[in-house]
Design an enzyme around this catalytic site. Structure first.
Site, short mmCIF file in Angstrom:
data_model
loop_
_atom_site.label_atom_id
_atom_site.label_comp_id
_atom_site.label_asym_id
_atom_site.label_seq_id
_atom_site.Cartn_x
_atom_site.Cartn_y
_atom_site.Cartn_z
N ASN A 123 1.03 -1.02 -0.04
CA ASN A 123 0.06 -0.05 -0.01
C ASN A 123 0.76 1.38 -0.16
OD1 ASN A 123 -1.99 1.80 0.56
ND2 ASN A 123 -2.29 1.41 2.75
N TRP A 124 1.00 1.78 -1.22
CA TRP A 124 1.85 2.95 -1.23
C TRP A 124 1.54 4.37 -0.64
CZ3 TRP A 124 4.17 2.56 -6.94
CH2 TRP A 124 4.92 1.56 -6.82
N LYS A 125 0.24 4.32 -0.59
CA LYS A 125 -0.42 5.26 0.14
C LYS A 125 -0.31 6.47 -0.59
CE LYS A 125 -0.09 3.37 4.83
NZ LYS A 125 0.05 3.41 6.12
N HIS B 64 -9.58 1.08 4.76
CA HIS B 64 -8.33 1.19 5.41
C HIS B 64 -8.47 2.18 6.56
CE1 HIS B 64 -4.24 2.72 5.86
NE2 HIS B 64 -3.85 1.48 5.66
N GLU C 105 -6.91 4.59 7.35
CA GLU C 105 -6.77 6.16 7.15
C GLU C 105 -8.08 6.60 6.37
OE1 GLU C 105 -3.08 5.78 5.11
OE2 GLU C 105 -2.21 4.88 7.25
N GLU D 185 -5.52 -4.86 10.29
CA GLU D 185 -4.20 -3.85 10.81
C GLU D 185 -4.54 -3.04 11.88
OE1 GLU D 185 -2.38 -2.84 6.61
OE2 GLU D 185 -4.12 -1.35 7.04
N GLY E 265 2.32 2.57 10.67
CA GLY E 265 3.23 3.55 10.56
C GLY E 265 3.97 4.04 11.69
N SER F 61 3.46 -1.91 10.35
CA SER F 61 4.90 -1.90 10.60
C SER F 61 5.50 -3.07 10.19
CB SER F 61 5.36 -1.51 12.01
OG SER F 61 4.56 0.03 12.28
N GLY G 198 2.90 -0.64 4.56
CA GLY G 198 2.87 0.63 3.98
C GLY G 198 4.44 0.94 3.79
N GLY G 199 4.84 1.67 4.68
CA GLY G 199 6.33 2.16 4.61
C GLY G 199 7.15 1.37 4.02
#
Ligand code: PGA
Length: 252
Positions: free
Chosen positions: A12-14, A99, A101, A171, A177, A216, A237-238
C-alpha cells in the site's frame, strides 16, 4: 481444519510515488524479484500512478494492481472521486476498502465499507477489507468486538459467493506507521477470531479466505508474522516504498 492459502504480499503505497517514482521503483524491484507462481503479489499505487505501474509491469502478469479506494456510488457528481467501474477500466483488479486512514482520517463508516465492498464485487474487483482496533479500544479489551463489528458490517451486503472471493486485512491502528508491530501471537489471536467469523458465514470455505496482517511490517519481521497461525499474508505501507526492501518481503 487447516487449509493452505497461497500467501498474499500487498504493498500500500498510500500517497507516495507518482508515475516517475513508480517507474524507477519498478526498474529496481522487477530486476530483483523474478516471477514466482506460489504467491500473490499486489501493488496499490495512488490512482494517478496506476497507468505508469501497469506500463512498468508489462509482461509481468504475476503481479496484480489495485486502487486504494473507490466511491460507493456507481457514477455521478462526486468531484474528486473514482468509481469501481473507472478503476476496472484503468486496469485495477483489486481495491482496498475501509483502510484505517479512510476510516479515521476521512470518516468512512461501516455502512460505506459495506457499500464499497458490494460495488467492488459488482464490477469484478477483489476487495481487500481492512479492519483493526485503535489503541484505546485494545486497552479497553474491545479488540475482538471492534474487529468483528467492522468485519460483519463490511461483508453485510455480500452474497456468500462474494464473501468467498474477498481478502481480509487485519491492521491494528496502533501498529500502522508507528514502528510498533503486533507480535506474531497478537496477530494470530485476532486472525483466529476473524477466521471463526468467516467460517460462520461461509462454512469451511472460510478457511480459504486470505487474512493478511498489516502494521509496521518490515523485511526483518515479515517471516515471523507469516509463520503465525492464520496469517496468510501481509499488507505493507512504509516498507513497501523501498524497492529492495519490498523485494525482500516478497521473497519471505
Ligand atoms: P505501515 O502501513 O506498514 O506503514 O505500518 C500499513 C498500512 O497502513 O497498510
Amino acid at each position: 481444519m487447516a487449509m493452505h492459502v497461497r500467501p498474499v504480499l500487498a504493498a500500500n503505497w498510500k500517497m507516495n510515488n507518482g508515475p516517475t517514482a513508480a517507474a524507477a521503483f519498478l526498474d529496481v524491484f522487477l530486476a530483483k524479484h523474478g516471477a514466482c507462481d506460489d504467491r500473490t503479489i499486489i501493488l496499490f499505487p495512488p490512482a494517478l500512478t496506476l497507468a505508469a505501474v501497469q506500463a512498468g509491469l508489462a509482461g509481468r502478469a504475476d503481479i496484480g494492481v489495485g486502487v486504494q479506494n473507490i466511491h460507493a456510488e456507481e457514477k455521478g457528481a462526486y468531484t474528486g472521486e473514482s468509481s469501481a467501474a473507472i478503476a476496472v477500466d484503468a486496469g485495477a483488479t483489486y481495491v482496498l476498502v475501509g483502510h484505517s486512514e479512510r476510516r479515521h482520517v476521512f470518516g468512512e463508516t461501516d455502512d460505506e465499507t459495506a457499500r464499497k465492498c458490494a460495488r467492488a464485487v459488482q464490477h469484478g474487483l477483489t476487495a481487500v477489507l481492512c479492519v483493526g482496533e485503535k489503541i484505546e479500544q485494545r486497552e479497553a479489551s474491545e479488540t475482538e468486538a471492534v474487529v468483528l463489528r467492522q468485519l460483519q458490517a463490511g461483508l453485510s451486503a455480500l452474497a456468500p459467493d462474494a464473501i468467498r472471493a474477498i481478502i481480509i486485512a487485519y491492521e491494528p491502528v496502533w501498529a500502522i506507521g508507528t514502528g510498533r508491530t503486533a507480535t506474531p501471537d497478537d496477530a494470530a489471536a485476532v486472525h483466529r477470531v476473524i477466521r471463526a467469523a468467516l467460517c460462520e458465514l461461509v462454512g469451511d470455505d472460510g478457511h480459504a479466505i486470505p487474512i493478511l496482517y498489516g502494521g509496521s511490517v518490515t523485511p526483518a519481521n515479515v517471516a515471523a508474522l507469516l509463520a503465525a497461525d492464520e496469517v496468510d499474508g501481509v499488507l505493507v505501507g512504509g516498507a513497501s516504498l523501498d524497492p529492495l526492501g519490498w523485494a525482500a518481503i516478497c521473497a519471505a
